[in-house]
Design an enzyme around this catalytic site. Structure first.
Site, PDB file in Angstrom:
ATOM      1  N   HIS A  14       0.848  -1.196   0.000  1.00  0.00           N
ATOM      2  CA  HIS A  14       0.000   0.000   0.000  1.00  0.00           C
ATOM      3  C   HIS A  14       0.881   1.243   0.000  1.00  0.00           C
ATOM      4  CE1 HIS A  14       0.642   0.860   4.361  1.00  0.00           C
ATOM      5  NE2 HIS A  14       0.707  -0.456   4.452  1.00  0.00           N
ATOM      6  N   HIS A 113      11.868   3.965   7.517  1.00  0.00           N
ATOM      7  CA  HIS A 113      11.079   5.004   8.201  1.00  0.00           C
ATOM      8  C   HIS A 113      11.980   5.906   9.037  1.00  0.00           C
ATOM      9  CE1 HIS A 113       6.830   4.558   7.413  1.00  0.00           C
ATOM     10  NE2 HIS A 113       6.775   3.293   7.775  1.00  0.00           N
ATOM     11  N   ASP A 132       3.880   2.046  13.472  1.00  0.00           N
ATOM     12  CA  ASP A 132       2.962   1.749  12.364  1.00  0.00           C
ATOM     13  C   ASP A 132       2.222   0.459  12.648  1.00  0.00           C
ATOM     14  OD1 ASP A 132       4.911  -0.146  11.917  1.00  0.00           O
ATOM     15  OD2 ASP A 132       5.507   0.593   9.936  1.00  0.00           O
ATOM     16  N   GLN A 134       2.961  -2.626  11.133  1.00  0.00           N
ATOM     17  CA  GLN A 134       4.106  -3.488  11.364  1.00  0.00           C
ATOM     18  C   GLN A 134       5.139  -3.316  10.264  1.00  0.00           C
ATOM     19  OE1 GLN A 134       1.851  -7.462  10.283  1.00  0.00           O
ATOM     20  NE2 GLN A 134       4.053  -7.852  10.095  1.00  0.00           N
ATOM     21  N   GLY A 163      -0.546   0.567  15.804  1.00  0.00           N
ATOM     22  CA  GLY A 163      -1.199   0.832  14.528  1.00  0.00           C
ATOM     23  C   GLY A 163      -2.380  -0.090  14.289  1.00  0.00           C
ATOM     24  N   GLY A 293       2.789   5.184  10.059  1.00  0.00           N
ATOM     25  CA  GLY A 293       1.444   5.699   9.868  1.00  0.00           C
ATOM     26  C   GLY A 293       0.860   6.384  11.084  1.00  0.00           C
ATOM     27  N   ALA A 401      -2.345  18.428   1.865  1.00  0.00           N
ATOM     28  CA  ALA A 401      -2.249  19.486   0.859  1.00  0.00           C
ATOM     29  C   ALA A 401      -1.743  20.745   1.549  1.00  0.00           C
ATOM     30  CB  ALA A 401      -3.618  19.735   0.232  1.00  0.00           C
TER      31      ALA A 401
END
Length: 549
Positions: A14, A113, A132, A134, A163, A293, A401
């Site tokens: 992903h 990361h 995250d 994992q 996560g 994440g 954004a």
């Protein structure tokens, strides 16, 4: 040295992405989803993103010295008693040829990361915190960054995944995995009445040791434990709360899910603060870098920054797996002794000139005009309560954004929040963020800490509640983007002109995309989304497009 970093694979992948570093300096980075128009680019090799990077730099695959992959796939597949497809296969996916296989090097996921968080921070030393779902074996890891070195300190296994806990709560509330930001926003409407129950399943002692009833083991059926762990959490939640059968569109009548979100949020904050407290003191550092994440949890990041012994927090703007392409490239820079340019430029994607933009507009037959003072005109339209999409310069890297692919509005009316959420197809209870001039931040935010990437939530002042209610969440916080003049001159000028018209140095800023779609990348994407959203105006380059049915 020319190093290409990539993230993404055809199984359980992903947020596919690619980044290119030339002689220690990142020159471009982009998520695959923006280019192929599939949100999160699940199960994709970043073929289009990698090609963009090479085209932007004007190089061929032959000129690449190394290719950093942000997962240690040979180890991961072996761990799950599976055979890895091999570097030749990955090379063929990326370039249509196996001949570049020898350039491929695999980087442990959490190290990718960590490099992506530490090196762009510019700090001389820092505690680096990766959280995250994992990596290959860890779900949370801590690192010590000093100078040009990163040293592993401690890791927590996959069963102790913050996560996956958060994803499980997200799914239980009826949202999709990947919509954890909704759970974070929902948590402000709840009270943590399930926290005591959840702490019987996972808790952390005062020494930072983490205990859990969740049990999983790697097996050949899947290369991660996400499904198994989330199912176990789901079964625990169900003892207190039935799962929502539909996505939660309103808080009223769904208080139990807001309370679950609040309980999980408080658990997360308390456990992470315990880790940060222990290791910043142990390492004698006041700097914290964050990725993974969970690093996009702006409430958590605000809690960390508020600690009296923490002076600086840097969150990688692309904290999710999309940022690990940059991290993998930086990891190879580090291990090969490259002199890394240690700052963060978030504007690293595609850009388009005015000639091309006008050609795209003309094809649509929409009314438009060329404007010699486009920043001033944009501000004037905002002051007239128009909702405007802005398309300028290079595409942002990461999920926020930050003025180049944004939808903007005047935040002085609370009703504009509902209007923008409706136009985007979002739930009405979800908060919207402000972009504010650095020079006047302290009047409106209870901190002078510069936060240019929308990664930290701060309490707002009373003047903000009165003058800009559309960007104030129910807990009286805001996830701000501080806009320094030297970060994005065009966006700074828009806000400055708006301030001159309204005495308000803040605009409401949300991403330019419809629900379920990636942020726009090209002029055609912008025009399609502008029409679907029925916004008042679209500002692209030096052109202003008006909406009509």
């Amino acid at each position: 040295m020319i190093i290409l970093g990539v993230n993404g694979w055809i199984e359980r992948g992903h947020d596919a992405s690619a980044a290119l570093i030339v002689n220690g300096e990142p020159v471009c980075a982009v998520e695959e989803e923006r280019l192929i128009r599939e949100k999160h680019a699940y199960d994709r090799v970043p073929v289009t993103a990698a090609q963009f990077c090479l085209d932007y730099a004007g190089i061929s695959p032959d000129e690449i010295d190394k290719i950093g992959v942000s997962w240690n796939f040979p180890f991961l597949y072996k761990l799950h008693r599976r055979e890895w497809a091999g570097s030749q296969t990955l090379s063929h996916y990326l370039f249509g040829s196996e001949e570049y296989a020898q350039k491929i090097e695999y980087v442990d996921h959490h190290f990718a990361h960590a490099c992506g968080a530490y090196f762009p921070s510019g700090y001389n030393d820092a505690l680096v915190l990766i959280i995250d779902g994992q990596g290959e074996t860890f779900s949370t890891s801590l690192w010590w960054g000093e100078g040009s070195d990163l040293t592993f300190i401690k890791g927590y296994d996959v069963n102790r995944s913050f996560g996956y806990l958060y994803s499980a709560a997200t799914k239980h509330a009826g949202f999709r995995i990947g919509d954890e930001g909704k759970t974070m926003g929902l948590s402000a409407y709840g009270s943590p009445r399930y926290k005591e129950f959840l702490e019987k399943i996972m808790y952390m002692d005062k020494n930072g040791e983490l205990f859990t009833e969740i049990k999983s083991t790697p097996n050949p059926s899947c290369i991660d434990e996400e499904g198994e762990i989330i199912e176990q959490w789901h079964n625990h939640f169900e003892k207190q709360i039935p799962p929502s059968k539909i996505p939660l569109r309103q808080v009223e009548g769904n208080q139990c899910y807001a309370d679950l979100a609040a309980s999980v949020q408080m658990m997360l904050q308390e456990m992470v603060v315990t880790m940060v407290t222990k290791y910043t003191k142990k390492l004698n550092t006041k700097n914290v870098c964050i990725a993974g994440g969970v690093g996009l949890n702006c409430q958590l990041n605000g809690e960390i920054l508020s600690l009296p012994f923490v002076d600086n927090v840097f969150i990688q703007p692309a904290a999710n797996d999309g940022g690990t392409s940059l991290g993998a490239a930086l990891a190879l820079c580090s291990t090969n002794g490259e002199d890394i340019k240690r700052n963060m430029n978030v504007y690293m994607g595609p850009e388009f000139n005015n000639k091309y933009i006008e050609q795209c507009i003309k094809k649509r037959g929409l009314p438009y005009r060329k404007c010699s003072a486009v920043e001033k005109e944009t501000a004037s339209l905002l002051a007239e309560n128009k909702v405007i999409a802005v398309f300028q310069g290079r595409l942002e890297f990461g999920p926020r954004a930050l003025g180049n692919r944004s939808v903007l509005a005047d935040p002085s009316s609370f009703q504009i929040k509902d209007k923008v959420n409706v136009l985007k197809g979002r739930e009405l209870w979800r908060p919207l963020a402000p972009s504010i001039l650095t020079e006047r931040q302290e009047e409106y935010i209870s901190s002078d800490y510069v936060s240019p990437y929308m990664t930290i939530a701060f309490p707002v002042t009373d003047i903000t509640i009165e003058s800009a209610p559309a960007i104030v969440h129910v807990d009286k916080t805001a996830r701000i983007q501080t806009v320094p003049k030297d970060h994005n001159m065009t966006f700074w000028n828009i806000i400055r002109h708006f301030e001159q018209l309204t005495d308000l140095p803040i605009v409401l800023n949300t991403s330019f995309n419809k629900r379920g779609e990636p942020i726009v990348c090209t002029p055609d994407d912008a025009l399609n989304t502008f029409i679907k959203m029925k916004l008042d105006h679209l500002v692209m380059g030096t052109y202003i497009v008006d909406y009509r049915e």
